[in-house]
Design a protein around this motif. Structure first.
Motif, PDB file in Angstrom:
ATOM      1  N   PRO A  70      -3.013  -3.366   8.745  1.00 57.12           N
ATOM      2  CA  PRO A  70      -1.729  -2.685   8.587  1.00 57.12           C
ATOM      3  C   PRO A  70      -1.419  -2.414   7.113  1.00 57.12           C
ATOM      4  CG  PRO A  70      -1.542  -4.553  10.076  1.00 57.12           C
ATOM      5  CD  PRO A  70      -2.872  -4.673   9.421  1.00 57.12           C
ATOM      6  N   ARG A  71      -0.892  -1.228   6.839  1.00 54.63           N
ATOM      7  CA  ARG A  71      -0.516  -0.844   5.484  1.00 54.63           C
ATOM      8  C   ARG A  71       0.860  -0.185   5.509  1.00 54.63           C
ATOM      9  NH1 ARG A  71      -3.996  -3.773   4.515  1.00 54.63           N
ATOM     10  NH2 ARG A  71      -5.829  -3.517   3.146  1.00 54.63           N
ATOM     11  N   ALA A  72       1.692  -0.547   4.535  1.00 56.11           N
ATOM     12  CA  ALA A  72       3.008   0.071   4.404  1.00 56.11           C
ATOM     13  C   ALA A  72       2.862   1.389   3.662  1.00 56.11           C
ATOM     14  CB  ALA A  72       3.946  -0.856   3.642  1.00 56.11           C
ATOM     15  N   ARG A  73       3.493   2.419   4.193  1.00 49.37           N
ATOM     16  CA  ARG A  73       3.494   3.738   3.561  1.00 49.37           C
ATOM     17  C   ARG A  73       4.914   4.097   3.146  1.00 49.37           C
ATOM     18  NH1 ARG A  73      -1.912   3.985   2.775  1.00 49.37           N
ATOM     19  NH2 ARG A  73      -3.102   4.229   4.732  1.00 49.37           N
ATOM     20  N   LEU A  74       5.039   4.912   2.117  1.00 42.58           N
ATOM     21  CA  LEU A  74       6.332   5.404   1.660  1.00 42.58           C
ATOM     22  C   LEU A  74       6.508   6.863   2.054  1.00 42.58           C
ATOM     23  CD1 LEU A  74       6.736   3.948  -1.949  1.00 42.58           C
ATOM     24  CD2 LEU A  74       7.621   3.049   0.214  1.00 42.58           C
ATOM     25  N   TYR A  75       7.758   7.222   2.368  1.00 43.92           N
ATOM     26  CA  TYR A  75       8.055   8.633   2.602  1.00 43.92           C
ATOM     27  C   TYR A  75       7.819   9.413   1.313  1.00 43.92           C
ATOM     28  CZ  TYR A  75      10.414  12.730   4.496  1.00 43.92           C
ATOM     29  OH  TYR A  75      10.698  13.989   4.937  1.00 43.92           O
ATOM     30  N   ARG A  76       7.452  10.670   1.460  1.00 41.93           N
ATOM     31  CA  ARG A  76       7.035  11.467   0.299  1.00 41.93           C
ATOM     32  C   ARG A  76       8.105  11.600  -0.766  1.00 41.93           C
ATOM     33  NH1 ARG A  76       9.594  16.278   1.110  1.00 41.93           N
ATOM     34  NH2 ARG A  76      10.158  16.796   3.272  1.00 41.93           N
ATOM     35  N   SER A  77       9.390  11.534  -0.380  1.00 42.47           N
ATOM     36  CA  SER A  77      10.480  11.621  -1.354  1.00 42.47           C
ATOM     37  C   SER A  77      11.468  10.501  -1.093  1.00 42.47           C
ATOM     38  CB  SER A  77      11.195  12.969  -1.259  1.00 42.47           C
ATOM     39  OG  SER A  77      12.364  12.973  -2.074  1.00 42.47           O
ATOM     40  N   GLN A  78      11.880   9.821  -2.173  1.00 42.47           N
ATOM     41  CA  GLN A  78      12.879   8.758  -2.062  1.00 42.47           C
ATOM     42  C   GLN A  78      14.227   9.229  -2.610  1.00 42.47           C
ATOM     43  OE1 GLN A  78      12.428   5.776  -0.492  1.00 42.47           O
ATOM     44  NE2 GLN A  78      10.406   6.570   0.104  1.00 42.47           N
ATOM     45  N   ASP A  79      14.399  10.531  -2.737  1.00 41.16           N
ATOM     46  CA  ASP A  79      15.678  11.085  -3.173  1.00 41.16           C
ATOM     47  C   ASP A  79      16.761  10.682  -2.175  1.00 41.16           C
ATOM     48  OD1 ASP A  79      17.914  13.003  -3.429  1.00 41.16           O
ATOM     49  OD2 ASP A  79      16.608  14.026  -4.859  1.00 41.16           O
ATOM     50  N   SER A  80      17.899  10.199  -2.680  1.00 41.56           N
ATOM     51  CA  SER A  80      18.943   9.665  -1.788  1.00 41.56           C
ATOM     52  C   SER A  80      19.699  10.739  -1.026  1.00 41.56           C
ATOM     53  CB  SER A  80      19.928   8.809  -2.589  1.00 41.56           C
ATOM     54  OG  SER A  80      20.541   9.577  -3.601  1.00 41.56           O
ATOM     55  N   ALA A  81      19.354  12.003  -1.234  1.00 40.63           N
ATOM     56  CA  ALA A  81      19.965  13.065  -0.438  1.00 40.63           C
ATOM     57  C   ALA A  81      19.060  13.534   0.693  1.00 40.63           C
ATOM     58  CB  ALA A  81      20.316  14.260  -1.339  1.00 40.63           C
ATOM     59  N   MET A  82      17.845  13.008   0.753  1.00 38.24           N
ATOM     60  CA  MET A  82      16.863  13.473   1.728  1.00 38.24           C
ATOM     61  C   MET A  82      17.019  12.721   3.050  1.00 38.24           C
ATOM     62  SD  MET A  82      15.439  15.851   0.169  1.00 38.24           S
ATOM     63  CE  MET A  82      15.309  16.466  -1.499  1.00 38.24           C
ATOM     64  N   ILE A  83      17.830  13.271   3.952  1.00 37.38           N
ATOM     65  CA  ILE A  83      18.131  12.604   5.213  1.00 37.38           C
ATOM     66  C   ILE A  83      16.883  12.460   6.077  1.00 37.38           C
ATOM     67  CG2 ILE A  83      19.565  12.701   7.294  1.00 37.38           C
ATOM     68  CD1 ILE A  83      21.576  14.326   5.724  1.00 37.38           C
ATOM     69  N   ALA A  84      15.945  13.402   5.970  1.00 38.32           N
ATOM     70  CA  ALA A  84      14.738  13.336   6.789  1.00 38.32           C
ATOM     71  C   ALA A  84      13.945  12.063   6.522  1.00 38.32           C
ATOM     72  CB  ALA A  84      13.863  14.555   6.540  1.00 38.32           C
ATOM     73  N   SER A  85      14.077  11.487   5.316  1.00 40.98           N
ATOM     74  CA  SER A  85      13.321  10.274   5.005  1.00 40.98           C
ATOM     75  C   SER A  85      13.766   9.114   5.871  1.00 40.98           C
ATOM     76  CB  SER A  85      13.471   9.924   3.520  1.00 40.98           C
ATOM     77  OG  SER A  85      14.788   9.499   3.216  1.00 40.98           O
ATOM     78  N   MET A  86      15.060   9.042   6.196  1.00 39.17           N
ATOM     79  CA  MET A  86      15.558   7.941   7.016  1.00 39.17           C
ATOM     80  C   MET A  86      15.166   8.128   8.471  1.00 39.17           C
ATOM     81  SD  MET A  86      17.151   5.221   6.073  1.00 39.17           S
ATOM     82  CE  MET A  86      18.048   3.820   6.734  1.00 39.17           C
ATOM     83  N   SER A  87      15.156   9.371   8.927  1.00 33.86           N
ATOM     84  CA  SER A  87      14.762   9.634  10.308  1.00 33.86           C
ATOM     85  C   SER A  87      13.280   9.361  10.519  1.00 33.86           C
ATOM     86  CB  SER A  87      15.087  11.089  10.660  1.00 33.86           C
ATOM     87  OG  SER A  87      14.678  11.396  11.973  1.00 33.86           O
ATOM     88  N   ALA A  88      12.461   9.685   9.507  1.00 35.63           N
ATOM     89  CA  ALA A  88      11.017   9.481   9.622  1.00 35.63           C
ATOM     90  C   ALA A  88      10.626   8.028   9.445  1.00 35.63           C
ATOM     91  CB  ALA A  88      10.289  10.336   8.587  1.00 35.63           C
ATOM     92  N   ALA A  89      11.459   7.260   8.774  1.00 36.42           N
ATOM     93  CA  ALA A  89      11.093   5.886   8.427  1.00 36.42           C
ATOM     94  C   ALA A  89      11.127   4.976   9.639  1.00 36.42           C
ATOM     95  CB  ALA A  89      12.034   5.348   7.354  1.00 36.42           C
ATOM     96  N   GLY A  90      10.228   3.992   9.619  1.00 34.69           N
ATOM     97  CA  GLY A  90      10.277   2.925  10.612  1.00 34.69           C
ATOM     98  C   GLY A  90      11.009   1.716  10.083  1.00 34.69           C
ATOM     99  N   GLY A  91      11.270   1.712   8.749  1.00 32.68           N
ATOM    100  CA  GLY A  91      11.942   0.572   8.160  1.00 32.68           C
ATOM    101  C   GLY A  91      12.150   0.760   6.673  1.00 32.68           C
ATOM    102  N   LEU A  92      12.567  -0.319   6.030  1.00 32.07           N
ATOM    103  CA  LEU A  92      12.811  -0.334   4.592  1.00 32.07           C
ATOM    104  C   LEU A  92      11.862  -1.338   3.951  1.00 32.07           C
ATOM    105  CD1 LEU A  92      16.724  -0.550   4.606  1.00 32.07           C
ATOM    106  CD2 LEU A  92      15.343   1.519   4.326  1.00 32.07           C
ATOM    107  N   LEU A  93      11.303  -0.970   2.800  1.00 31.05           N
ATOM    108  CA  LEU A  93      10.594  -1.932   1.967  1.00 31.05           C
ATOM    109  C   LEU A  93      11.627  -2.654   1.114  1.00 31.05           C
ATOM    110  CD1 LEU A  93       7.476  -2.023   2.213  1.00 31.05           C
ATOM    111  CD2 LEU A  93       8.374   0.230   2.778  1.00 31.05           C
ATOM    112  N   ASP A  94      11.413  -3.918   0.859  1.00 27.40           N
ATOM    113  CA  ASP A  94      12.338  -4.722   0.061  1.00 27.40           C
ATOM    114  C   ASP A  94      11.613  -5.140  -1.213  1.00 27.40           C
ATOM    115  OD1 ASP A  94      14.153  -6.472  -1.014  1.00 27.40           O
ATOM    116  OD2 ASP A  94      14.389  -7.698   0.786  1.00 27.40           O
ATOM    117  N   ILE A  95      11.922  -4.433  -2.309  1.00 31.80           N
ATOM    118  CA  ILE A  95      11.250  -4.669  -3.589  1.00 31.80           C
ATOM    119  C   ILE A  95      12.222  -5.390  -4.514  1.00 31.80           C
ATOM    120  CG2 ILE A  95       9.914  -3.626  -5.444  1.00 31.80           C
ATOM    121  CD1 ILE A  95       8.819  -3.030  -2.640  1.00 31.80           C
ATOM    122  N   PRO A  96      11.950  -6.643  -4.892  1.00 31.18           N
ATOM    123  CA  PRO A  96      12.883  -7.388  -5.731  1.00 31.18           C
ATOM    124  C   PRO A  96      13.132  -6.711  -7.076  1.00 31.18           C
ATOM    125  CG  PRO A  96      11.227  -8.848  -4.783  1.00 31.18           C
ATOM    126  CD  PRO A  96      10.777  -7.453  -4.507  1.00 31.18           C
ATOM    127  N   ALA A  97      14.289  -7.007  -7.660  1.00 32.18           N
ATOM    128  CA  ALA A  97      14.586  -6.529  -9.006  1.00 32.18           C
ATOM    129  C   ALA A  97      13.573  -7.114  -9.988  1.00 32.18           C
ATOM    130  CB  ALA A  97      16.000  -6.934  -9.398  1.00 32.18           C
TER     131      ALA A  97
END
Length: 415
Positions: free
Chosen positions: A367-394
């Motif tokens: 298994p490998r985690a993939r990122l949506y092509r754009s992480q722009d916070s206005a791109m609603i399609a990214s949330m619909s396409a996503a299966g989840g959220l990655l949690d990257i610490p500060a």
């Protein structure tokens, strides 16, 4: 809660600190009631459910087969015994099983008095004259469900604060419950603002955007079991927003919106809330997400999320979700995070904890985690396409393919 219950000192606040702080400040605002089992799914238990009966209430067969006294069997050779009865579920044998006999029994049937073992029908040969050949070497107690092996009368089978799922409804029914005690749903009113925002289906003027946030937030609140009211779209007018909030406060436990609460000159929600209540900005160290505005309009809690669609949806899942759960009497459980290897590269993070959208896919290397092509916070399609959220610490170092990362499936936060 007081009108100042959301006041916090300035400065960037880690997400976990903010959630711990909110847990100390918030308490249920709902009232208990009893509803029929058919209406209880998705509701939050207001009190423990205690079993009224043992389950099962008797020793029962776990298989279709033949009930026998183990003492009548042989370790070394098959045994032939006469049939002395038939037991179906709900139809117990009217007499004890006589020594030296066997009873035909079906799954769920009450074990006859004296019988202690069941042999599967596939292992038995029954003759036309009513005798059964039973195999050698059968262990005692085989294929028997002991009385109360699931739970005993007086046992707490479901605890207060649990949001009931379909398996919980089945368990409550098995425990003898007919009208479980649940909390009334949290009443959430959702509205949007912005002269650029247009109701879906209407023609878009130059510079216009369809009202995605309001519909997305209503859907999210409903997944939590809230009773959601659509307060509509309000114009960018301080007085109009103030009057709408003032009118809605008494009929709702939570007033929820996105946008209009920053320091911009056209952000009228901030001023309108301040006119009729109190408002405070929580500067959360997360990305996406900017300050979350929390306040009070009389007895109602006010939650103002960022205006960018992804920022609004992610901050709802990370912050507003647990607030609504606590106000509704639900026991809040942090979403599970699963370790998975990265299938992407990502630069080092700064002072904010990042939650990029992505999914997990199977590859020849696992298994490998993939990122949506754009992480722009206005791109609603990214949330619909996503299966989840990655949690990257500060303040994390750069991530290379194969590095371990934490993954939160959306299924963990959409309940």
């Amino acid at each position: 809660m007081t009108s100042d219950c959301f006041a916090v000192p300035g400065g960037l606040m880690p997400l976990d600190d903010a959630l711990d702080d909110l847990a100390r400040r918030l308490s249920p605002v709902v009232v208990p009631e009893r509803v029929p089992l058919r209406a209880a799914v998705g509701r939050v238990l207001a009190a423990d459910i205690v079993a009224a009966v043992d389950h099962p209430g008797h020793d029962a067969s776990a298989m279709d087969g033949y009930a026998v006294r183990h003492a009548d069997l042989s370790e070394s050779a098959p045994v032939i015994l006469p049939l002395s009865g038939r037991v179906a579920a709900g139809h117990p044998l009217a007499h004890p099983l006589a020594p030296g006999t066997v009873a035909r029994i079906f799954t769920g049937g009450v074990m006859p008095e004296g019988a202690d073992t069941v042999i599967m029908q596939e292992d038995v040969t029954e003759t036309a004259d009513g005798r059964a050949t039973l195999p050698a070497g059968v262990s005692p107690g085989r294929h028997v469900r002991a009385a109360a092996s699931d739970f005993r009368a007086g046992t707490t089978v479901l605890t207060a604060g649990r949001r009931l799922r379909a398996p919980d409804i089945a368990l409550a029914a098995a425990a003898g419950q007919t009208h479980p005690p649940v909390f009334s749903p949290v009443r959430v009113g959702v509205f949007s603002t912005g002269d650029e925002v247009v109701e879906p289906g209407r023609p878009l003027p130059p510079g216009g955007l369809y009202d995605a946030n309001r519909y997305g937030l209503m859907a999210l609140a409903e997944t939590l079991g809230a009773a959601v009211s659509d307060l509509g779209h309000l114009p960018d007018d301080r007085a109009a927003i103030r009057d709408a909030l003032d009118g809605a406060a008494d009929d709702h436990d939570v007033l929820l919106t996105s946008g209009g609460v920053s320091v911009g000159g056209e952000d009228h929600v901030r001023d309108a809330v301040s006119d009729v209540g109190a408002l405070h900005f929580w500067r959360l160290a997360i990305k996406p997400g900017k300050p979350v505005a929390l306040g009070r309009v009389r007895a109602a809690s006010f939650i103002g999320l960022p205006g960018n669609p992804i920022s609004a949806l992610v901050t709802f899942l990370l912050v507003a979700r647990s607030m609504i759960q606590r106000l509704g009497g639900q026991t809040v459980v942090a979403p599970a995070r699963y370790p998975v290897a990265a299938g992407f590269s990502l630069p080092a993070t700064g002072a904010r904890r990042e939650f990029p959208r992505g999914w997990v896919e199977n590859t020849p290397d696992g298994p490998r985690a993939r990122l949506y092509r754009s992480q722009d916070s206005a791109m609603i399609a990214s949330m619909s396409a996503a299966g989840g959220l990655l949690d990257i610490p500060a303040n994390s170092p750069a991530i290379a393919p194969g590095d371990p990362v934490s993954y939160i499936p959306l299924a963990e936060v959409l309940t």
